[in-house]
Design a protein around this motif. Structure first.
Motif, PDB file in Angstrom:
ATOM      1  N   ILE A  66      -0.020   4.308  11.313  1.00  0.00           N
ATOM      2  CA  ILE A  66       1.430   4.204  11.453  1.00  0.00           C
ATOM      3  C   ILE A  66       1.797   3.205  12.540  1.00  0.00           C
ATOM      4  O   ILE A  66       2.673   2.345  12.340  1.00  0.00           O
ATOM      5  CB  ILE A  66       2.053   5.589  11.759  1.00  0.00           C
ATOM      6  CG1 ILE A  66       1.757   6.566  10.616  1.00  0.00           C
ATOM      7  CG2 ILE A  66       3.554   5.461  11.991  1.00  0.00           C
ATOM      8  CD1 ILE A  66       2.283   6.126   9.257  1.00  0.00           C
ATOM      9  N   TYR A  67       1.132   3.270  13.685  1.00  0.00           N
ATOM     10  CA  TYR A  67       1.421   2.310  14.744  1.00  0.00           C
ATOM     11  C   TYR A  67       1.191   0.884  14.249  1.00  0.00           C
ATOM     12  O   TYR A  67       1.983  -0.019  14.523  1.00  0.00           O
ATOM     13  CB  TYR A  67       0.553   2.585  15.978  1.00  0.00           C
ATOM     14  CG  TYR A  67       1.076   3.710  16.836  1.00  0.00           C
ATOM     15  CD1 TYR A  67       2.271   3.564  17.546  1.00  0.00           C
ATOM     16  CD2 TYR A  67       0.403   4.917  16.947  1.00  0.00           C
ATOM     17  CE1 TYR A  67       2.774   4.592  18.331  1.00  0.00           C
ATOM     18  CE2 TYR A  67       0.891   5.953  17.730  1.00  0.00           C
ATOM     19  CZ  TYR A  67       2.076   5.790  18.424  1.00  0.00           C
ATOM     20  OH  TYR A  67       2.562   6.799  19.199  1.00  0.00           O
ATOM     21  N   ARG A  68       0.104   0.695  13.512  1.00  0.00           N
ATOM     22  CA  ARG A  68      -0.173  -0.654  13.017  1.00  0.00           C
ATOM     23  C   ARG A  68       0.831  -1.073  11.953  1.00  0.00           C
ATOM     24  O   ARG A  68       1.225  -2.239  11.889  1.00  0.00           O
ATOM     25  CB  ARG A  68      -1.610  -0.722  12.505  1.00  0.00           C
ATOM     26  CG  ARG A  68      -2.595  -0.746  13.676  1.00  0.00           C
ATOM     27  CD  ARG A  68      -3.947  -1.296  13.278  1.00  0.00           C
ATOM     28  NE  ARG A  68      -4.805  -0.255  12.784  1.00  0.00           N
ATOM     29  CZ  ARG A  68      -6.032   0.024  13.260  1.00  0.00           C
ATOM     30  NH1 ARG A  68      -6.536  -0.668  14.254  1.00  0.00           N
ATOM     31  NH2 ARG A  68      -6.756   0.974  12.733  1.00  0.00           N
ATOM     32  N   GLU A  69       1.261  -0.139  11.155  1.00  0.00           N
ATOM     33  CA  GLU A  69       2.235  -0.461  10.124  1.00  0.00           C
ATOM     34  C   GLU A  69       3.574  -0.853  10.759  1.00  0.00           C
ATOM     35  O   GLU A  69       4.234  -1.801  10.320  1.00  0.00           O
ATOM     36  CB  GLU A  69       2.426   0.731   9.183  1.00  0.00           C
ATOM     37  CG  GLU A  69       3.225   0.395   7.947  1.00  0.00           C
ATOM     38  CD  GLU A  69       2.640  -0.776   7.178  1.00  0.00           C
ATOM     39  OE1 GLU A  69       1.407  -0.913   7.086  1.00  0.00           O
ATOM     40  OE2 GLU A  69       3.435  -1.592   6.678  1.00  0.00           O
ATOM     41  N   LEU A  70       3.963  -0.116  11.798  1.00  0.00           N
ATOM     42  CA  LEU A  70       5.211  -0.443  12.492  1.00  0.00           C
ATOM     43  C   LEU A  70       5.120  -1.831  13.109  1.00  0.00           C
ATOM     44  O   LEU A  70       6.074  -2.617  13.041  1.00  0.00           O
ATOM     45  CB  LEU A  70       5.514   0.617  13.559  1.00  0.00           C
ATOM     46  CG  LEU A  70       5.844   2.014  13.016  1.00  0.00           C
ATOM     47  CD1 LEU A  70       5.942   3.033  14.148  1.00  0.00           C
ATOM     48  CD2 LEU A  70       7.126   2.003  12.185  1.00  0.00           C
ATOM     49  N   ALA A  85       6.303   8.933  16.028  1.00  0.00           N
ATOM     50  CA  ALA A  85       6.164  10.376  15.789  1.00  0.00           C
ATOM     51  C   ALA A  85       7.120  10.849  14.694  1.00  0.00           C
ATOM     52  O   ALA A  85       6.750  11.688  13.872  1.00  0.00           O
ATOM     53  CB  ALA A  85       6.410  11.146  17.085  1.00  0.00           C
ATOM     54  N   ASP A  86       8.337  10.301  14.682  1.00  0.00           N
ATOM     55  CA  ASP A  86       9.301  10.664  13.632  1.00  0.00           C
ATOM     56  C   ASP A  86       8.762  10.293  12.259  1.00  0.00           C
ATOM     57  O   ASP A  86       8.876  11.066  11.303  1.00  0.00           O
ATOM     58  CB  ASP A  86      10.630   9.918  13.828  1.00  0.00           C
ATOM     59  CG  ASP A  86      11.378  10.378  15.060  1.00  0.00           C
ATOM     60  OD1 ASP A  86      11.151  11.524  15.504  1.00  0.00           O
ATOM     61  OD2 ASP A  86      12.190   9.591  15.579  1.00  0.00           O
ATOM     62  N   VAL A  87       8.207   9.098  12.171  1.00  0.00           N
ATOM     63  CA  VAL A  87       7.692   8.622  10.887  1.00  0.00           C
ATOM     64  C   VAL A  87       6.532   9.504  10.433  1.00  0.00           C
ATOM     65  O   VAL A  87       6.466   9.921   9.278  1.00  0.00           O
ATOM     66  CB  VAL A  87       7.242   7.153  10.987  1.00  0.00           C
ATOM     67  CG1 VAL A  87       6.573   6.699   9.690  1.00  0.00           C
ATOM     68  CG2 VAL A  87       8.433   6.255  11.313  1.00  0.00           C
ATOM     69  N   ILE A  88       5.639   9.809  11.360  1.00  0.00           N
ATOM     70  CA  ILE A  88       4.496  10.658  11.030  1.00  0.00           C
ATOM     71  C   ILE A  88       4.984  12.027  10.542  1.00  0.00           C
ATOM     72  O   ILE A  88       4.546  12.524   9.505  1.00  0.00           O
ATOM     73  CB  ILE A  88       3.565  10.814  12.253  1.00  0.00           C
ATOM     74  CG1 ILE A  88       2.875   9.473  12.541  1.00  0.00           C
ATOM     75  CG2 ILE A  88       2.527  11.906  12.011  1.00  0.00           C
ATOM     76  CD1 ILE A  88       2.167   9.397  13.878  1.00  0.00           C
ATOM     77  N   THR A 117       0.834  -1.203   0.000  1.00  0.00           N
ATOM     78  CA  THR A 117       0.000   0.000   0.000  1.00  0.00           C
ATOM     79  C   THR A 117       0.865   1.248   0.000  1.00  0.00           C
ATOM     80  O   THR A 117       2.057   1.200   0.271  1.00  0.00           O
ATOM     81  CB  THR A 117      -0.908   0.035   1.228  1.00  0.00           C
ATOM     82  OG1 THR A 117      -0.072   0.114   2.392  1.00  0.00           O
ATOM     83  CG2 THR A 117      -1.768  -1.204   1.304  1.00  0.00           C
ATOM     84  N   ARG A 118       0.203   2.335  -0.315  1.00  0.00           N
ATOM     85  CA  ARG A 118       0.758   3.672  -0.281  1.00  0.00           C
ATOM     86  C   ARG A 118       1.536   3.919   1.022  1.00  0.00           C
ATOM     87  O   ARG A 118       2.714   4.276   0.997  1.00  0.00           O
ATOM     88  CB  ARG A 118      -0.459   4.622  -0.330  1.00  0.00           C
ATOM     89  CG  ARG A 118      -0.267   6.053  -0.616  1.00  0.00           C
ATOM     90  CD  ARG A 118      -1.666   6.700  -0.791  1.00  0.00           C
ATOM     91  NE  ARG A 118      -2.566   6.459   0.350  1.00  0.00           N
ATOM     92  CZ  ARG A 118      -2.626   7.251   1.435  1.00  0.00           C
ATOM     93  NH1 ARG A 118      -1.879   8.318   1.515  1.00  0.00           N
ATOM     94  NH2 ARG A 118      -3.445   6.975   2.426  1.00  0.00           N
ATOM     95  N   VAL A 119       0.889   3.674   2.171  1.00  0.00           N
ATOM     96  CA  VAL A 119       1.496   3.934   3.473  1.00  0.00           C
ATOM     97  C   VAL A 119       2.666   2.994   3.714  1.00  0.00           C
ATOM     98  O   VAL A 119       3.736   3.417   4.164  1.00  0.00           O
ATOM     99  CB  VAL A 119       0.462   3.779   4.609  1.00  0.00           C
ATOM    100  CG1 VAL A 119       1.126   3.948   5.967  1.00  0.00           C
ATOM    101  CG2 VAL A 119      -0.684   4.763   4.444  1.00  0.00           C
TER     102      VAL A 119
END
Lengths: 142, 142
Positions: A58-62, A40-43, A20-22
DNA sequence: TTGACACCTGCAACTAAGTTGCATTACACT
DNA sequence: AGTGTAATGCAACTTAGTTGCAGGTGTCAA
Protein backbone atom coordinates in the motif's frame (compact mmCIF):
# COMPACT_ATOMS: atom_id res chain seq x y z
CA UNK A 1 -18.51 8.12 -11.15
CA UNK A 2 -17.49 5.01 -12.97
CA UNK A 3 -16.41 7.09 -15.92
CA UNK A 4 -14.03 8.78 -13.51
CA UNK A 5 -12.67 5.39 -12.48
CA UNK A 6 -12.22 4.46 -16.13
CA UNK A 7 -10.51 7.74 -16.84
CA UNK A 8 -7.96 7.16 -14.08
CA UNK A 9 -7.38 3.53 -14.94
CA UNK A 10 -6.83 4.27 -18.60
CA UNK A 11 -4.47 7.06 -17.58
CA UNK A 12 -2.44 4.40 -15.81
CA UNK A 13 -2.51 1.81 -18.57
CA UNK A 14 -2.07 4.43 -21.26
CA UNK A 15 1.29 5.28 -19.80
CA UNK A 16 2.39 1.67 -19.87
CA UNK A 17 1.82 0.68 -16.28
CA UNK A 18 0.13 -2.48 -15.16
CA UNK A 19 -3.37 -2.61 -13.86
CA UNK A 20 -3.13 -4.85 -10.84
CA UNK A 21 -5.68 -6.05 -8.34
CA UNK A 22 -4.25 -3.76 -5.61
CA UNK A 23 -3.86 -0.74 -7.86
CA UNK A 24 -7.45 -0.88 -9.00
CA UNK A 25 -8.68 -1.43 -5.45
CA UNK A 26 -6.75 1.56 -4.07
CA UNK A 27 -8.07 3.90 -6.74
CA UNK A 28 -11.60 2.67 -6.08
CA UNK A 29 -11.25 3.39 -2.37
CA UNK A 30 -10.22 6.98 -3.08
CA UNK A 31 -13.16 7.45 -5.42
CA UNK A 32 -15.64 5.93 -2.98
CA UNK A 33 -14.48 7.96 0.01
CA UNK A 34 -13.81 11.24 -1.72
CA UNK A 35 -11.79 12.48 1.27
CA UNK A 36 -8.16 12.50 2.39
CA UNK A 37 -7.05 9.00 3.39
CA UNK A 38 -4.00 7.73 5.21
CA UNK A 39 -2.24 4.47 4.38
CA UNK A 40 -3.95 2.95 7.42
CA UNK A 41 -7.35 4.12 6.12
CA UNK A 42 -6.73 2.46 2.78
CA UNK A 43 -5.58 -0.76 4.41
CA UNK A 44 -8.64 -0.79 6.68
CA UNK A 45 -10.91 -0.18 3.71
CA UNK A 46 -9.41 -3.07 1.78
CA UNK A 47 -9.17 -5.61 4.58
CA UNK A 48 -12.75 -6.96 4.59
CA UNK A 49 -12.73 -8.31 1.07
CA UNK A 50 -9.05 -8.78 0.62
CA UNK A 51 -7.34 -10.03 3.73
CA UNK A 52 -3.86 -10.51 2.35
CA UNK A 53 -2.85 -6.98 1.43
CA UNK A 54 0.47 -5.97 2.84
CA UNK A 55 1.22 -2.51 4.21
CA UNK A 56 4.42 -2.24 2.19
CA UNK A 57 2.42 -2.73 -0.98
CA UNK A 58 0.00 0.00 0.00
CA UNK A 59 2.77 2.45 0.84
CA UNK A 60 4.41 1.72 -2.49
CA UNK A 61 1.14 2.01 -4.34
CA UNK A 62 0.46 5.40 -2.75
CA UNK A 63 3.93 6.55 -3.77
CA UNK A 64 3.30 5.27 -7.29
CA UNK A 65 -0.01 7.11 -7.63
CA UNK A 66 1.49 10.27 -6.19
CA UNK A 67 4.43 10.24 -8.60
CA UNK A 68 2.01 9.95 -11.50
CA UNK A 69 -0.04 12.86 -10.19
CA UNK A 70 -3.15 10.76 -9.61
CA UNK A 71 -3.24 11.47 -5.89
CA UNK A 72 -1.50 14.17 -3.89
CA UNK A 73 -0.16 14.34 -0.40
CA UNK A 74 -1.70 16.53 2.26
CA UNK A 75 -0.98 16.83 5.95
CA UNK A 76 -3.31 18.13 8.57
CA UNK A 77 -2.10 20.28 11.42
CA UNK A 78 -1.38 18.26 14.57
CA UNK A 79 -1.55 14.99 12.69
CA UNK A 80 1.47 12.83 12.23
CA UNK A 81 0.21 10.71 9.36
CA UNK A 82 0.50 11.41 5.67
CA UNK A 83 -2.80 11.66 3.86
CA UNK A 84 -3.61 11.63 0.18
CA UNK A 85 -6.54 12.71 -1.92
CA UNK A 86 -7.32 12.43 -5.60
CA UNK A 87 -5.62 15.14 -7.59
CA UNK A 88 -7.25 16.78 -10.56
CA UNK A 89 -10.42 18.03 -8.91
CA UNK A 90 -11.23 21.67 -8.38
CA UNK A 91 -8.69 23.55 -6.26
CA UNK A 92 -10.02 23.44 -2.71
CA UNK A 93 -9.06 23.44 0.94
CA UNK A 94 -10.26 21.59 4.01
CA UNK A 95 -12.37 22.28 7.05
CA UNK A 96 -11.44 19.96 9.90
CA UNK A 97 -13.66 19.66 12.93
CA UNK A 98 -11.63 19.47 16.14
CA UNK A 99 -14.41 17.59 17.86
CA UNK A 100 -15.64 14.90 15.47
CA UNK A 101 -12.64 14.99 13.10
CA UNK A 102 -14.93 15.24 10.10
CA UNK A 103 -13.33 16.76 6.99
CA UNK A 104 -15.18 18.91 4.46
CA UNK A 105 -13.92 20.41 1.24
CA UNK A 106 -14.22 24.16 0.76
CA UNK A 107 -13.67 26.27 -2.34
CA UNK A 108 -12.61 29.82 -1.54
CA UNK A 109 -14.07 32.84 -3.32
CA UNK A 110 -11.04 34.99 -3.78
CA UNK A 111 -8.12 32.66 -3.96
CA UNK A 112 -4.62 33.59 -2.96
CA UNK A 113 -3.41 34.75 -6.37
CA UNK A 114 -3.13 38.39 -5.40
CA UNK A 115 -1.37 37.57 -2.16
CA UNK A 116 1.10 35.42 -4.02
CA UNK A 117 1.75 38.22 -6.51
CA UNK A 118 2.29 40.63 -3.62
CA UNK A 119 4.71 38.18 -1.99
CA UNK A 120 6.71 37.98 -5.22
CA UNK A 121 6.93 41.76 -5.44
CA UNK A 122 7.82 42.40 -1.83
CA UNK A 123 10.16 39.50 -1.08
CA UNK A 124 11.23 37.98 -4.40
CA UNK A 125 9.80 34.63 -3.32
CA UNK A 126 7.99 32.80 -6.15
CA UNK A 127 5.12 30.76 -4.74
CA UNK A 128 4.59 27.46 -6.53
CA UNK A 129 2.09 25.90 -4.20
CA UNK A 130 0.29 26.60 -0.97
CA UNK A 131 -1.37 24.62 1.74
CA UNK A 132 -4.29 26.02 3.67
CA UNK A 133 -6.56 24.33 6.12
CA UNK A 134 -9.17 25.56 8.57
CA UNK A 135 -9.62 24.02 11.99
CA UNK A 136 -12.77 24.62 13.98
CA UNK A 137 -16.20 23.29 14.81
CA UNK A 138 -18.55 21.86 12.24
CA UNK A 139 -22.25 22.66 12.23
CA UNK A 140 -23.16 19.51 14.14
CA UNK A 141 -20.56 20.03 16.86
CA UNK A 142 -21.09 23.70 17.64
CA UNK B 1 15.78 41.04 22.78
CA UNK B 2 16.79 40.28 26.32
CA UNK B 3 13.70 42.02 27.60
CA UNK B 4 11.75 39.50 25.55
CA UNK B 5 13.64 36.69 27.26
CA UNK B 6 12.89 38.22 30.64
CA UNK B 7 9.25 38.61 29.74
CA UNK B 8 8.93 34.93 28.86
CA UNK B 9 10.90 33.73 31.86
CA UNK B 10 8.87 35.80 34.28
CA UNK B 11 5.72 34.51 32.60
CA UNK B 12 6.92 31.03 33.52
CA UNK B 13 7.92 31.81 37.10
CA UNK B 14 4.93 34.05 37.61
CA UNK B 15 2.68 31.09 37.05
CA UNK B 16 4.52 29.04 39.62
CA UNK B 17 6.74 26.93 37.38
CA UNK B 18 10.41 26.35 37.94
CA UNK B 19 13.10 28.01 35.99
CA UNK B 20 15.50 25.20 35.20
CA UNK B 21 18.73 25.06 33.26
CA UNK B 22 17.07 23.24 30.37
CA UNK B 23 13.95 25.40 30.32
CA UNK B 24 15.96 28.60 30.11
CA UNK B 25 18.22 27.14 27.43
CA UNK B 26 15.32 26.02 25.25
CA UNK B 27 13.63 29.42 25.38
CA UNK B 28 16.93 31.10 24.52
CA UNK B 29 17.35 28.88 21.46
CA UNK B 30 13.92 29.87 20.16
CA UNK B 31 14.69 33.54 20.69
CA UNK B 32 18.09 33.29 19.01
CA UNK B 33 16.85 31.42 15.95
CA UNK B 34 13.53 33.15 15.50
CA UNK B 35 12.32 30.39 13.20
CA UNK B 36 10.39 27.14 13.49
CA UNK B 37 12.50 24.48 15.19
CA UNK B 38 12.09 20.74 15.57
CA UNK B 39 13.06 18.82 18.70
CA UNK B 40 16.15 17.67 16.83
CA UNK B 41 17.05 21.28 16.02
CA UNK B 42 16.80 22.25 19.66
CA UNK B 43 18.90 19.29 20.75
CA UNK B 44 21.54 20.10 18.14
CA UNK B 45 21.59 23.72 19.24
CA UNK B 46 22.12 22.76 22.87
CA UNK B 47 24.66 19.99 22.40
CA UNK B 48 27.87 22.05 22.06
CA UNK B 49 27.74 23.64 25.49
CA UNK B 50 25.63 21.11 27.25
CA UNK B 51 26.41 17.59 26.19
CA UNK B 52 24.16 15.76 28.60
CA UNK B 53 20.70 16.88 27.53
CA UNK B 54 18.37 14.03 26.93
CA UNK B 55 15.87 13.92 24.10
CA UNK B 56 13.03 12.95 26.43
CA UNK B 57 13.62 16.09 28.43
CA UNK B 58 13.50 18.21 25.30
CA UNK B 59 10.28 16.61 24.09
CA UNK B 60 8.73 17.17 27.49
CA UNK B 61 9.98 20.72 27.66
CA UNK B 62 8.49 21.49 24.25
CA UNK B 63 5.17 20.03 25.40
CA UNK B 64 5.38 22.14 28.56
CA UNK B 65 6.02 25.35 26.67
CA UNK B 66 3.28 24.57 24.19
CA UNK B 67 0.70 23.90 26.89
CA UNK B 68 1.51 27.27 28.44
CA UNK B 69 1.11 29.00 25.10
CA UNK B 70 4.73 30.11 24.94
CA UNK B 71 5.45 28.21 21.75
CA UNK B 72 3.06 26.74 19.22
CA UNK B 73 3.20 23.75 16.96
CA UNK B 74 3.43 24.06 13.21
CA UNK B 75 3.92 21.44 10.56
CA UNK B 76 5.26 22.03 7.11
CA UNK B 77 3.86 20.25 4.08
CA UNK B 78 5.82 17.10 3.19
CA UNK B 79 7.70 17.17 6.48
CA UNK B 80 7.17 14.50 9.06
CA UNK B 81 8.60 16.32 12.06
CA UNK B 82 6.78 18.59 14.45
CA UNK B 83 8.10 22.13 14.60
CA UNK B 84 7.48 24.90 17.08
CA UNK B 85 7.88 28.63 17.05
CA UNK B 86 7.41 31.30 19.69
CA UNK B 87 3.76 32.24 20.08
CA UNK B 88 2.68 35.78 20.77
CA UNK B 89 4.28 37.50 17.80
CA UNK B 90 2.31 39.08 15.00
CA UNK B 91 0.06 36.66 13.12
CA UNK B 92 2.07 35.46 10.15
CA UNK B 93 2.62 32.59 7.74
CA UNK B 94 5.65 30.94 6.20
CA UNK B 95 7.44 30.90 2.89
CA UNK B 96 9.40 27.69 2.45
CA UNK B 97 11.96 27.36 -0.31
CA UNK B 98 11.83 23.92 -1.93
CA UNK B 99 15.46 24.22 -2.96
CA UNK B 100 17.40 25.55 0.02
CA UNK B 101 14.72 24.85 2.66
CA UNK B 102 15.03 28.37 4.02
CA UNK B 103 11.98 29.64 5.91
CA UNK B 104 10.79 33.24 5.91
CA UNK B 105 7.91 34.80 7.79
CA UNK B 106 5.26 36.66 5.82
CA UNK B 107 2.43 38.87 7.03
CA UNK B 108 -0.52 38.92 4.64
CA UNK B 109 -2.35 42.11 3.72
CA UNK B 110 -5.92 40.97 3.71
CA UNK B 111 -6.11 38.16 6.17
CA UNK B 112 -8.64 35.39 5.98
CA UNK B 113 -11.31 36.96 8.20
CA UNK B 114 -13.78 37.51 5.38
CA UNK B 115 -13.26 34.02 4.04
CA UNK B 116 -13.86 32.57 7.47
CA UNK B 117 -17.03 34.60 7.83
CA UNK B 118 -18.19 33.37 4.44
CA UNK B 119 -17.43 29.77 5.45
CA UNK B 120 -19.56 30.18 8.57
CA UNK B 121 -22.46 31.53 6.55
CA UNK B 122 -22.34 28.96 3.78
CA UNK B 123 -21.47 25.80 5.71
CA UNK B 124 -22.10 26.46 9.40
CA UNK B 125 -18.47 25.62 10.15
CA UNK B 126 -16.94 27.96 12.77
CA UNK B 127 -13.25 28.43 12.05
CA UNK B 128 -11.10 28.70 15.18
CA UNK B 129 -7.71 28.55 13.59
CA UNK B 130 -6.07 28.16 10.21
CA UNK B 131 -2.77 27.02 8.88
CA UNK B 132 -1.34 28.46 5.71
CA UNK B 133 2.06 28.04 4.17
CA UNK B 134 3.55 28.88 0.82
CA UNK B 135 6.02 26.61 -0.92
CA UNK B 136 8.18 27.89 -3.75
CA UNK B 137 11.53 29.37 -4.67
CA UNK B 138 13.22 32.08 -2.64
CA UNK B 139 14.92 35.02 -4.29
CA UNK B 140 18.36 33.40 -4.11
CA UNK B 141 17.23 30.09 -5.61
CA UNK B 142 15.15 31.33 -8.56
C1' DT C 1 20.61 27.79 55.64
C1' DT C 2 18.40 23.80 55.68
C1' DG C 3 14.84 20.53 54.75
C1' DA C 4 11.04 18.86 52.29
C1' DC C 5 8.19 18.17 48.50
C1' DA C 6 6.85 18.43 43.94
C1' DC C 7 8.51 19.16 39.77
C1' DC C 8 12.13 17.98 36.55
C1' DT C 9 15.55 14.94 34.38
C1' DG C 10 17.75 10.83 32.41
C1' DC C 11 17.72 6.20 31.02
C1' DA C 12 15.83 2.34 28.76
C1' DA C 13 12.37 0.29 26.64
C1' DC C 14 8.47 0.92 23.70
C1' DT C 15 5.16 2.53 19.88
C1' DA C 16 3.62 4.23 15.38
C1' DA C 17 4.45 5.37 10.76
C1' DG C 18 6.96 4.62 7.17
C1' DT C 19 11.08 2.42 4.45
C1' DT C 20 14.39 -1.03 2.44
C1' DG C 21 16.31 -5.51 0.68
C1' DC C 22 15.37 -9.51 -1.29
C1' DA C 23 13.07 -13.44 -2.92
C1' DT C 24 8.72 -14.64 -5.26
C1' DT C 25 4.52 -13.78 -8.05
C1' DA C 26 1.71 -12.16 -11.73
C1' DC C 27 0.61 -8.73 -15.46
C1' DA C 28 0.86 -7.90 -20.33
C1' DC C 29 2.87 -8.78 -24.63
C1' DT C 30 4.52 -11.90 -28.02
C1' DA D 1 2.09 -20.87 -23.29
C1' DG D 2 6.46 -18.47 -22.37
C1' DT D 3 9.07 -14.48 -21.03
C1' DG D 4 10.64 -10.27 -18.85
C1' DT D 5 9.68 -6.64 -15.92
C1' DA D 6 6.78 -4.59 -12.75
C1' DA D 7 4.44 -5.58 -8.55
C1' DT D 8 4.03 -8.05 -4.18
C1' DG D 9 4.95 -10.02 0.47
C1' DC D 10 7.75 -10.74 4.31
C1' DA D 11 11.00 -9.47 7.71
C1' DA D 12 13.98 -6.42 9.42
C1' DC D 13 15.04 -1.64 9.98
C1' DT D 14 14.64 3.57 10.71
C1' DT D 15 12.86 7.78 12.49
C1' DA D 16 10.15 10.57 15.52
C1' DG D 17 8.08 10.62 19.44
C1' DT D 18 6.22 8.50 24.09
C1' DT D 19 6.01 6.14 28.66
C1' DG D 20 7.46 4.26 33.27
C1' DC D 21 10.28 4.69 36.76
C1' DA D 22 14.15 5.87 39.63
C1' DG D 23 16.83 9.56 41.07
C1' DG D 24 18.00 14.69 41.09
C1' DT D 25 17.08 19.70 41.78
C1' DG D 26 14.59 24.25 42.16
C1' DT D 27 11.72 26.79 45.26
C1' DC D 28 9.47 28.00 49.42
C1' DA D 29 8.83 27.88 54.44
C1' DA D 30 10.80 27.56 58.63
Amino acid sequence: MDTELDRILSEITGRGFRLTRVRRAVVEVFLQRGLPLSAADVIAALRPGNSSINKTTIYRELAFLEERGIIKEIRFLHERVKRYELAGGEHHHHLICVKCRKVEDIVLEGDLEEEEQRILESTGFRVLNHSLEFVGLCQGCR
